[in-house]
Design a protein around this motif. Structure first.
Motif, PDB file in Angstrom:
ATOM      1  N   GLU A 166     141.571  77.415  39.908  1.00 20.25           N
ATOM      2  CA  GLU A 166     140.978  77.379  41.254  1.00 20.25           C
ATOM      3  C   GLU A 166     141.989  76.786  42.218  1.00 20.25           C
ATOM      4  O   GLU A 166     141.626  76.303  43.275  1.00 20.25           O
ATOM      5  N   GLN A 190     133.766  79.508  37.036  1.00 21.64           N
ATOM      6  CA  GLN A 190     133.930  80.848  37.607  1.00 21.64           C
ATOM      7  C   GLN A 190     133.847  81.989  36.591  1.00 21.64           C
ATOM      8  O   GLN A 190     133.068  82.926  36.754  1.00 21.64           O
ATOM      9  N   LYS A 193     130.403  82.204  34.784  1.00 18.79           N
ATOM     10  CA  LYS A 193     129.269  82.714  35.568  1.00 18.79           C
ATOM     11  C   LYS A 193     129.397  84.218  35.756  1.00 18.79           C
ATOM     12  O   LYS A 193     128.389  84.926  35.772  1.00 18.79           O
ATOM     13  N   HIS A 327     141.389  82.891  47.990  1.00 18.56           N
ATOM     14  CA  HIS A 327     140.258  82.168  47.393  1.00 18.56           C
ATOM     15  C   HIS A 327     140.544  81.950  45.913  1.00 18.56           C
ATOM     16  O   HIS A 327     140.999  80.901  45.523  1.00 18.56           O
ATOM     17  N   ARG A 368     132.887  89.643  43.823  1.00 16.37           N
ATOM     18  CA  ARG A 368     133.944  89.650  42.802  1.00 16.37           C
ATOM     19  C   ARG A 368     134.437  91.058  42.507  1.00 16.37           C
ATOM     20  O   ARG A 368     133.709  92.038  42.693  1.00 16.37           O
TER      21      ARG A 368
HETATM   22  N1  ASP Z   1     134.509  79.104  41.766  1.00 18.00           N
HETATM   23  C1  ASP Z   1     134.679  78.993  43.192  1.00 18.00           C
HETATM   24  C2  ASP Z   1     135.110  77.597  43.549  1.00 18.00           C
HETATM   25  O1  ASP Z   1     134.968  76.665  42.771  1.00 18.00           O
HETATM   26  C3  ASP Z   1     133.469  79.310  43.959  1.00 18.00           C
HETATM   27  C4  ASP Z   1     133.052  80.725  43.829  1.00 18.00           C
HETATM   28  O2  ASP Z   1     133.872  81.614  44.057  1.00 18.00           O
HETATM   29  O3  ASP Z   1     131.881  80.940  43.556  1.00 18.00           O
HETATM   30  O4  ASP Z   1     135.578  77.363  44.659  1.00 18.00           O
END
Ligand code: ASP
Length: 463
Positions: A166, A190, A193, A327, A368
């Motif tokens: 991240e 991430q 999920k 991101h 995504r």
């Molecule tokens: N995993 C991402 C974060 O921790 C958030 C996401 O994209 O849902 O910033």
């Protein structure tokens, strides 16, 4: 449990009751000694005889006594139990206290933070800290109930896992069973999920701990923090935005009713506009920056998918590629921009959405990538070697077994609560945060391992 919360003593006028707590203060009037007894709910005055003379502040005591109404002129309007006092019949000292190393009858901001963290278990006795922790819990309860009602399921994901980048360094945990190998603590759930979406969960959330080895700052706790993590299948970016906005709006109305919003619905600002107009991708849009109850939320959308890779992006690729994800590497490109991935990657827009509050980023997420070829293309663009790509083979493989289009968001709860409570540091909303130097509160980790421990792990420390 029989213990009466001290603020409830007012319900027992004329009755004999047992009360327990800490001695907040003692006023010695020779034949009569007044004690202020404190528990997490508040304070009650206890009237004792000379037997209380040997009691000191912060001793833990048990009093058996009768609740009496105070005469009119002695009523103390400043405390909730100001109309009564307890006439002590029996006093028992349950535990003695040495003079405490930090005061707790102030808000505590004036004390050196290292000292507060070393004695955090005393620091937490402070009214402000108890209130912060209570409101944090109320907020969590509210979030869980809200999402439950919306059909979400909370699913736990592993802490001992593989790297999930991240944008920070990983914390590594050596494996004893497979010497020379390491787990990484998750920077976020991430990948799990997303795999849960492949698993058909459709609406996932988790209030979870994330671990990032990054340099400490005021608005982040070093090492670990708590995230409200969400993921949904068959959604648009607006679905995610609306759900989050609804949740946080209701959270504020219910748990922080004194707060007010600068603007509703929250404005959506493109990344380009934010940078042009406010010179920041997390602008502070409050009308009055001195108003502690004003909440200026705004969505930032239409981010570029990539930013220029710089040296700090060591964790992506070989360091030779030009592109780092704005991101993270699982964020989908705008469908109209897919042809640009080959021609002009820096022009590709990403389906990223960030939520800012009073100048802080309090949530971020995206739609995504759910197509293997596009995921691989992004891996290539960020400079992943073949070997690095293999580390994510499970994702590419999962995408070959029927993956729903999906997206989500995560919110840093500590930072959100910091802003909602008007605190200046995230550490004010965490029970045992690490210090800015990365030492844990009270227990003072990290510490050295024994030779036996290291041998078992097959590890040698190079001094
Ligand atoms: N995993 C991402 C974060 O921790 C958030 C996401 O994209 O849902 O910033």
């Amino acid at each position: 449990m029989k213990k009466i919360e001290l603020v409830d003593c007012v319900k027992f006028v004329g009755k004999e009751i047992d009360v327990y707590g800490w001695v907040e203060s003692k006023r010695d009037h020779k034949k009569i000694v007044f004690l202020d007894l404190r528990d997490r709910s508040g304070i009650v005055q206890v009237v004792c005889d000379e037997k209380a003379k040997n009691i000191s502040p912060e001793d833990v005591i048990h009093i058996k006594g009768i609740v009496k109404k105070r005469p009119q002129h002695l009523i103390n309007k400043k405390i909730k139990t100001g109309e009564i006092e307890i006439e002590a019949k029996e006093i028992k000292i349950l535990s003695r206290s040495n003079p405490i190393p930090i005061p707790i009858d102030t808000d505590g901001y004036e004390i050196k933070e290292d000292l507060r963290l070393k004695y955090r278990y005393i620091d937490i006795r402070r009214k402000r800290m108890i209130k912060n922790l209570r409101l944090r819990f109320e907020a969590m309860m509210f979030i869980r109930n809200y999402l439950h009602q919306k059909g979400f399921i909370e699913v736990e994901t592993p802490i001992l896992t593989k790297t999930t980048p991240e944008g920070a360094r990983d914390f590594l945990v050596p494996s004893r069973l497979q010497k020379g190998k390491f787990y990484a603590l998750p920077q976020s759930p991430q990948q799990y999920k997303q795999l849960l979406m492949v698993g058909g969960i459709e609406k996932y959330f988790q209030i979870t701990r994330c671990f990032r080895d990054e340099d400490p700052r005021k608005d982040r706790v070093y090492g670990e923090f708590t995230q409200l993590d969400m993921e949904m299948s068959f959604v648009t970016q607006n679905d995610i935005i609306n759900l989050t906005e609804g949740l946080i709006t209701e959270l504020v109305k219910n748990i922080f009713p004194n707060k007010h919003f600068t603007q509703t619905p929250w404005p959506k600002i493109t990344h380009k506009e934010a940078v042009k107009k406010y010179h920041s991708d997390k602008p502070d849009l409050r009308k009055n920056k001195n108003d502690k109850d004003e909440l200026a939320f705004a969505w930032i959308i239409d981010f570029p998918l990539f930013v220029e890779q710089n040296e700090e992006d060591f964790f992506y690729g070989s360091g030779r590629a030009k592109f780092a994800p704005s991101h993270h590497m699982f964020t989908a490109p705008h469908p109209d921009d897919i042809p640009l991935l080959s021609k002009n990657p820096m022009k590709v827009r990403g389906l990223q959405h960030d939520l800012v509050l009073n100048g802080f980023e309090v949530a971020g997420g995206s739609i995504r990538i759910h197509q293997g070829e596009i995921q691989e293309k992004v891996f290539d663009l960020i400079g992943f070697s073949k070997k690095q790509k293999q580390e994510f083979n499970h994702m590419l493989e999962a995408f070959t077994y029927g993956v729903p289009p999906h997206g989500g968001i995560a919110s840093g709860i500590d930072r959100l609560l910091m802003a909602l409570l008007g605190e200046k540091s995230v550490r004010e909303v965490v029970a045992f945060p690490a210090s800015s130097g990365g030492r844990t509160a009270v227990m003072d980790a990290p510490s050295e391992a024994t030779k036996e421990q290291l041998d078992e792990l097959g590890i040698k420390v190079v001094k």
